[in-house]
Design a protein around this motif. Structure first.
Motif, short mmCIF file in Angstrom:
data_model
loop_
_atom_site.label_atom_id
_atom_site.label_comp_id
_atom_site.label_asym_id
_atom_site.label_seq_id
_atom_site.Cartn_x
_atom_site.Cartn_y
_atom_site.Cartn_z
N ASP A 184 -6.32 -4.72 3.18
CA ASP A 184 -4.93 -4.65 3.65
C ASP A 184 -3.98 -5.39 2.71
OD1 ASP A 184 -6.26 -6.94 4.47
OD2 ASP A 184 -4.98 -7.24 6.22
N ASP A 185 -4.41 -6.56 2.23
CA ASP A 185 -3.58 -7.33 1.30
C ASP A 185 -3.40 -6.57 -0.02
OD1 ASP A 185 -3.31 -9.39 3.07
OD2 ASP A 185 -5.01 -10.53 2.26
N SER A 186 -4.47 -5.95 -0.42
CA SER A 186 -4.44 -5.21 -1.67
C SER A 186 -3.49 -4.00 -1.57
CB SER A 186 -5.86 -4.76 -1.98
OG SER A 186 -5.99 -4.51 -3.33
N ILE A 187 -3.50 -3.36 -0.40
CA ILE A 187 -2.58 -2.24 -0.17
C ILE A 187 -1.14 -2.75 -0.18
CG2 ILE A 187 -1.82 -0.54 1.56
CD1 ILE A 187 -4.78 -0.22 2.37
N GLU A 188 -0.94 -3.88 0.46
CA GLU A 188 0.40 -4.47 0.53
C GLU A 188 0.94 -4.76 -0.88
OE1 GLU A 188 0.56 -6.94 3.87
OE2 GLU A 188 2.45 -7.89 3.30
N ASP A 189 0.11 -5.37 -1.70
CA ASP A 189 0.53 -5.65 -3.08
C ASP A 189 0.82 -4.36 -3.83
OD1 ASP A 189 0.07 -8.28 -2.60
OD2 ASP A 189 -1.90 -8.35 -3.61
#
Ligand code: F6R
Length: 366
Positions: free
Chosen positions: A198-203
């Motif tokens: 999820d964090d990677s998608i956000e970035d």
């Protein structure tokens, strides 16, 4: 409401980290064990299946292609993905030893529902992945895995797709463990990877905005465009080109990079944009050689890859680097960039982003 976003589609693109989190979190306990409430399949049942069909339409079908790849790896059995409008009329070899996985955001798509009924009548076990609680597909399935994407308003599907991918990744882990075909070590590694996706998608969303606008300006006048990739990248390419077509009305096609030379390469002219996804490390070199051959025929080559492949700059006119995760999860990252390219190309052309021409959100006709 759009909550300050210009379009529902943009809002839904931004909602993806949260949607992915919701879809994951309700299925992972504190020990990192996957539990799937609505799935009642036992170890014996999973062992009894000799093949799996995945049936869906459009974007959901593209999620199903990724699902095919990950399930086959985890379960070591044949998995076939098919579009519902074909599947329902084919003489498929289906019986009690077949698991049919139906994927539908709305849960009301006519061909998908008809396929479900057809397979059920032949004795197959039906597992569905759907976003709408209580939808027809949900009601008629034996097993159920809801995506918790929340309502998707824009006609072009974004967060439903990424959460469908999450559902498949979880299914692969769950089944692989039950069946014993996935070892404990890889299981743990996959869970860890999923927990930070999820964090990677956000970035990726924030890092892709400007470059997506730039690409949109470059391709908006193109009469036709190609997306290329191999393996999982090919499936992402199919989704990327569908999204670009429906939003920008540019003729866009996706090809398995190695298949191009068997005819389609004749369409490459001076300046034809070719966007190649090259995120799968094991076949990276093969994809690079395909880029070289389109470039040699005049293509304007745009490459999408991870930071370690700086050599892409020698073969492409433009390289876009995206966040790195293991090859298996790259589709969740690369698709974000392609959604934004489609979104900004639609805006650059003055199209109606949330309601593209000729399309409806729920396709209840055959
Ligand atoms: C494309 C799109 C469609 C749907 C397809 C299936 O952006 O949204 O291709 O994916 O019509 O719809 P569902 O998933 O509701 O069965």
């Amino acid at each position: 409401t759009k909550e300050g976003y210009d379009h529902f589609m943009l809002k839904e693109i931004y909602q993806q980290p949260e949607a992915v989190r919701n879809t994951l979190n309700r299925r992972l306990d504190e020990n990192g064990e996957v539990y799937l409430e609505g799935v009642h399949l036992t170890k014996e049942m999973i062992e009894s299946f000799n093949k799996i069909y995945i049936v869906a339409c459009g974007t959901a079908y593209h999620a199903g292609l990724i699902g095919k790849s990950v399930l086959e790896k985890a379960l070591k059995i044949t998995v076939i993905a098919d579009v519902a409008s074909e599947f329902r009329y084919n003489d498929n070899l289906i019986d009690e030893q077949t698991l049919v996985i139906v994927v539908s955001q709305s849960g009301e798509t006519a061909d998908t529902l008809a396929s479900l009924r057809e397979a059920k009548a032949k004795g197959a076990r039906i597992l569905s992945i759907t976003n709408v609680v209580g939808s027809a597909v949900a009601r008629e399935s034996d097993d159920l895995l809801y995506t918790w994407a929340g309502p998707e308003i824009a006609v072009a599907s974004t967060k439903a797709y990424t959460t469908q991918l999450i559902a498949f990744y979880m299914l692969a882990l769950y089944f692989g463990k039950l069946k014993g075909s996935l070892d404990a070590h890889s299981y743990k590694e996959h869970v860890i990877e999923l927990q930070s996706i999820d964090d990677s998608i956000e970035d990726t969303i924030s890092q892709s905005m400007e470059i997506a606008k730039e690409i949109a300006e470059e391709i908006k006048e193109a009469p036709s465009l190609f997306y290329l990739g191999r393996g999982l990248d090919y499936y992402t390419a199919l989704e990327a080109s569908l999204k670009l077509k429906e939003l920008s009305y540019i003729h866009a096609e996706a090809f398995a990079a190695g298949e191009l030379k068997h005819g389609t390469i004749a369409l490459i002219e001076e300046g034809t944009p070719v966007i190649t996804l090259a995120t799968q490390d094991d076949i990276y070199e093969k994809t690079v050689s395909n880029i070289k051959s389109v470039k040699a025929r005049g293509a304007y080559a745009i490459g999408i890859t991870t930071h370690k492949h700086k050599d892409m700059e020698q073969v492409c006119d433009k390289v876009i680097y995206i966040n790195t995760t293991t090859s298996t999860y790259m589709p969740l990252i690369s698709v974000i960039l392609t959604q934004l390219i489609a979104y900004y190309t639609s805006i650059a052309k003055g199209n109606d982003v949330d309601k593209p021409r000729n399309l409806a959100k729920s396709v209840t006709v055959e």
